[in-house]
Design a protein around this motif. Sequence first.
Motif, PDB file in Angstrom:
ATOM      1  N   PRO A   1      17.796  -6.863  -5.712  1.00 18.99           N
ATOM      2  CA  PRO A   1      17.252  -5.537  -5.425  1.00 18.99           C
ATOM      3  C   PRO A   1      15.827  -5.400  -5.954  1.00 18.99           C
ATOM      4  O   PRO A   1      15.568  -5.644  -7.134  1.00 18.99           O
ATOM      5  CB  PRO A   1      18.219  -4.597  -6.152  1.00 18.99           C
ATOM      6  CG  PRO A   1      19.499  -5.369  -6.231  1.00 18.99           C
ATOM      7  CD  PRO A   1      19.086  -6.795  -6.424  1.00 18.99           C
ATOM      8  N   PRO A   2      14.874  -5.000  -5.116  1.00 15.24           N
ATOM      9  CA  PRO A   2      13.479  -4.912  -5.553  1.00 15.24           C
ATOM     10  C   PRO A   2      13.226  -3.918  -6.673  1.00 15.24           C
ATOM     11  O   PRO A   2      12.332  -4.118  -7.497  1.00 15.24           O
ATOM     12  CB  PRO A   2      12.739  -4.496  -4.276  1.00 15.24           C
ATOM     13  CG  PRO A   2      13.615  -4.954  -3.162  1.00 15.24           C
ATOM     14  CD  PRO A   2      15.015  -4.779  -3.670  1.00 15.24           C
ATOM     15  N   GLU A   3      13.987  -2.833  -6.713  1.00 16.35           N
ATOM     16  CA  GLU A   3      13.737  -1.779  -7.697  1.00 16.35           C
ATOM     17  C   GLU A   3      13.742  -2.328  -9.124  1.00 16.35           C
ATOM     18  O   GLU A   3      12.991  -1.861  -9.989  1.00 16.35           O
ATOM     19  CB  GLU A   3      14.781  -0.670  -7.555  1.00 16.35           C
ATOM     20  CG  GLU A   3      14.623   0.490  -8.524  1.00 16.35           C
ATOM     21  CD  GLU A   3      13.296   1.223  -8.379  1.00 16.35           C
ATOM     22  OE1 GLU A   3      12.805   1.755  -9.391  1.00 16.35           O
ATOM     23  OE2 GLU A   3      12.762   1.272  -7.250  1.00 16.35           O
ATOM     24  N   ALA A   4      14.578  -3.333  -9.392  1.00 14.48           N
ATOM     25  CA  ALA A   4      14.678  -3.887 -10.743  1.00 14.48           C
ATOM     26  C   ALA A   4      13.393  -4.569 -11.189  1.00 14.48           C
ATOM     27  O   ALA A   4      13.160  -4.736 -12.391  1.00 14.48           O
ATOM     28  CB  ALA A   4      15.841  -4.877 -10.810  1.00 14.48           C
ATOM     29  N   LYS A   5      12.538  -4.962 -10.245  1.00 15.83           N
ATOM     30  CA  LYS A   5      11.296  -5.659 -10.567  1.00 15.83           C
ATOM     31  C   LYS A   5      10.058  -4.793 -10.323  1.00 15.83           C
ATOM     32  O   LYS A   5       8.945  -5.300 -10.372  1.00 15.83           O
ATOM     33  CB  LYS A   5      11.186  -6.946  -9.742  1.00 15.83           C
ATOM     34  CG  LYS A   5      12.306  -7.945 -10.006  1.00 15.83           C
ATOM     35  CD  LYS A   5      12.281  -8.453 -11.440  1.00 15.83           C
ATOM     36  CE  LYS A   5      13.367  -9.464 -11.677  1.00 15.83           C
ATOM     37  NZ  LYS A   5      13.381  -9.949 -13.081  1.00 15.83           N
ATOM     38  N   ARG A   6      10.255  -3.526 -10.103  1.00 14.50           N
ATOM     39  CA  ARG A   6       9.119  -2.635  -9.840  1.00 14.50           C
ATOM     40  C   ARG A   6       8.306  -2.424 -11.120  1.00 14.50           C
ATOM     41  O   ARG A   6       8.850  -1.992 -12.143  1.00 14.50           O
ATOM     42  CB  ARG A   6       9.616  -1.288  -9.332  1.00 14.50           C
ATOM     43  CG  ARG A   6       8.515  -0.298  -8.992  1.00 14.50           C
ATOM     44  CD  ARG A   6       9.103   1.003  -8.486  1.00 14.50           C
ATOM     45  NE  ARG A   6       8.050   1.925  -8.081  1.00 14.50           N
ATOM     46  CZ  ARG A   6       8.025   2.567  -6.931  1.00 14.50           C
ATOM     47  NH1 ARG A   6       8.998   2.364  -6.049  1.00 14.50           N
ATOM     48  NH2 ARG A   6       7.052   3.392  -6.635  1.00 14.50           N
ATOM     49  N   PRO A   7       7.007  -2.754 -11.111  1.00 12.23           N
ATOM     50  CA  PRO A   7       6.184  -2.565 -12.314  1.00 12.23           C
ATOM     51  C   PRO A   7       6.087  -1.090 -12.692  1.00 12.23           C
ATOM     52  O   PRO A   7       5.920  -0.226 -11.822  1.00 12.23           O
ATOM     53  CB  PRO A   7       4.815  -3.117 -11.895  1.00 12.23           C
ATOM     54  CG  PRO A   7       5.095  -4.017 -10.729  1.00 12.23           C
ATOM     55  CD  PRO A   7       6.250  -3.388 -10.010  1.00 12.23           C
TER      56      PRO A   7
ATOM     57  N   ARG B   1       0.829  -1.210   0.000  1.00 13.48           N
ATOM     58  CA  ARG B   1       0.000   0.000   0.000  1.00 13.48           C
ATOM     59  C   ARG B   1       0.860   1.255   0.000  1.00 13.48           C
ATOM     60  O   ARG B   1       2.097   1.189   0.109  1.00 13.48           O
ATOM     61  CB  ARG B   1      -0.939   0.008   1.210  1.00 13.48           C
ATOM     62  CG  ARG B   1      -0.253  -0.089   2.559  1.00 13.48           C
ATOM     63  CD  ARG B   1      -1.243   0.130   3.708  1.00 13.48           C
ATOM     64  NE  ARG B   1      -2.381  -0.759   3.658  1.00 13.48           N
ATOM     65  CZ  ARG B   1      -2.654  -1.704   4.539  1.00 13.48           C
ATOM     66  NH1 ARG B   1      -1.817  -1.917   5.568  1.00 13.48           N
ATOM     67  NH2 ARG B   1      -3.732  -2.449   4.436  1.00 13.48           N
ATOM     68  N   ASP B   2       0.225   2.402  -0.105  1.00 10.72           N
ATOM     69  CA  ASP B   2       0.940   3.680  -0.062  1.00 10.72           C
ATOM     70  C   ASP B   2       1.818   3.752   1.189  1.00 10.72           C
ATOM     71  O   ASP B   2       1.415   3.310   2.272  1.00 10.72           O
ATOM     72  CB  ASP B   2      -0.053   4.850  -0.041  1.00 10.72           C
ATOM     73  CG  ASP B   2      -0.859   4.973  -1.328  1.00 10.72           C
ATOM     74  OD1 ASP B   2      -0.520   4.283  -2.299  1.00 10.72           O
ATOM     75  OD2 ASP B   2      -1.837   5.749  -1.319  1.00 10.72           O
ATOM     76  N   ASN B   3       3.009   4.330   1.024  1.00  7.10           N
ATOM     77  CA  ASN B   3       3.963   4.531   2.126  1.00  7.10           C
ATOM     78  C   ASN B   3       4.537   3.215   2.656  1.00  7.10           C
ATOM     79  O   ASN B   3       5.108   3.190   3.751  1.00  7.10           O
ATOM     80  CB  ASN B   3       3.314   5.312   3.274  1.00  7.10           C
ATOM     81  CG  ASN B   3       2.768   6.646   2.827  1.00  7.10           C
ATOM     82  OD1 ASN B   3       3.487   7.439   2.213  1.00  7.10           O
ATOM     83  ND2 ASN B   3       1.495   6.903   3.116  1.00  7.10           N
ATOM     84  N   GLY B   4       4.373   2.141   1.891  1.00  6.09           N
ATOM     85  CA  GLY B   4       4.891   0.848   2.322  1.00  6.09           C
ATOM     86  C   GLY B   4       6.352   0.652   1.955  1.00  6.09           C
ATOM     87  O   GLY B   4       7.030   1.557   1.452  1.00  6.09           O
ATOM     88  N   LEU B   5       6.836  -0.563   2.212  1.00  4.00           N
ATOM     89  CA  LEU B   5       8.243  -0.887   1.992  1.00  4.00           C
ATOM     90  C   LEU B   5       8.345  -2.285   1.409  1.00  4.00           C
ATOM     91  O   LEU B   5       7.661  -3.219   1.851  1.00  4.00           O
ATOM     92  CB  LEU B   5       9.014  -0.821   3.320  1.00  4.00           C
ATOM     93  CG  LEU B   5      10.470  -1.304   3.310  1.00  4.00           C
ATOM     94  CD1 LEU B   5      11.339  -0.398   2.429  1.00  4.00           C
ATOM     95  CD2 LEU B   5      11.035  -1.354   4.733  1.00  4.00           C
ATOM     96  N   VAL B   6       9.233  -2.435   0.419  1.00  5.18           N
ATOM     97  CA  VAL B   6       9.545  -3.737  -0.160  1.00  5.18           C
ATOM     98  C   VAL B   6      11.009  -4.041   0.126  1.00  5.18           C
ATOM     99  O   VAL B   6      11.900  -3.286  -0.274  1.00  5.18           O
ATOM    100  CB  VAL B   6       9.293  -3.763  -1.678  1.00  5.18           C
ATOM    101  CG1 VAL B   6       9.641  -5.138  -2.253  1.00  5.18           C
ATOM    102  CG2 VAL B   6       7.845  -3.404  -1.986  1.00  5.18           C
ATOM    103  N   ILE B   7      11.259  -5.134   0.835  1.00  2.16           N
ATOM    104  CA  ILE B   7      12.619  -5.571   1.165  1.00  2.16           C
ATOM    105  C   ILE B   7      12.933  -6.828   0.364  1.00  2.16           C
ATOM    106  O   ILE B   7      12.131  -7.775   0.338  1.00  2.16           O
ATOM    107  CB  ILE B   7      12.768  -5.866   2.668  1.00  2.16           C
ATOM    108  CG1 ILE B   7      12.568  -4.604   3.495  1.00  2.16           C
ATOM    109  CG2 ILE B   7      14.135  -6.476   2.974  1.00  2.16           C
ATOM    110  CD1 ILE B   7      12.617  -4.841   5.004  1.00  2.16           C
TER     111      ILE B   7
END
Length: 336
Positions: free
Chosen positions: A256-262, A245-251
Amino acid sequence: MSSTKSLPSTVRALLQADPKSTNVTLVERPLPSPNLEKGEHLMRVYAVSPCAGELTWAGMVDTPGKEIITCDDVAGVVVTAPENSPFQAGDEVYARTSYWRAGCARDYAIATTEELARRPQNLSWAESAATALSAETAWQALFKHAGIGKFDSPNWKGKRILVTGASGCVGMWIVQIASLTGAEVVGTSGPSNVDFIQSLGAKEALNYRTCNFKEWAEEKVENKVDLVIDCVGGKSLEGAWWCVRDNGLVIGIREPPEAKRPESLTASNVKDLFFIMEPSGADLAEVTKLIEQGKCRPIVDSVWPLEHFQYGYQRVESGTTRGKVVFDLMMNTRKV
């Protein structure tokens, strides 16, 4: 401190001679010599646990001068120690040791004061060896990187956490520990492990083979989570982004999660981070308390004598384990 006069001059060891090859051989090596000034302890090794993929690490990381002895998860008994160490000869301990030193798949090995913790007395040696890496990774993800608070912080109450690969070695620890904080845990797994992760404390289990994460997250607003901890990477990580959700966190602990961010993700102000656990006896000591209170436990998939290491590594890399594979270095002289 203790005398080393009665110790053998050589020890059995699992050696990866060529960092570009995953071949391992059982060899004789000199008895390790601890540097007491650097806080090093000599341990009699009772059991060690290999990690999936560890035989590929040497080919990816430059470690000049390091002899590649495998397995950094260890349980054993202190033989010699610095005088000011809280761990002295005869103490039963366990640890995740630094990858930058030779590993622990040998009859005697080295661990530092900062890496060691007293092993839980309600665990077997095999269970002790199966704990450190996975439990410390879970502890650090939750209480050093999530930013929600310490284990006993009231901020965890009502938080929702999605754990991908919840039946895996790290995932099962995240599920157990996170559920103890008062958070609601949702775990993903294959169909055969749904009941298993719910038994560990997950409020809900998702079959990753049939669940469309985006559709699940949009089905009702209550499905959204505050925190994703991804233990798998790839498509599971990409799908998990839709659940935060908004303001959440992906660890991420695999990539690295950023590479899979839609690209079309609509959630706002979602942060992400990737980390590699750092060996910490202090973190492991916190886990020990929970184990001895009967609140969480390691899972051992199988136990092998050191001489059967090939079969153990085949099991590790099979992708079908539930829990950790362990090499028992004392198996020929006592019961597991």
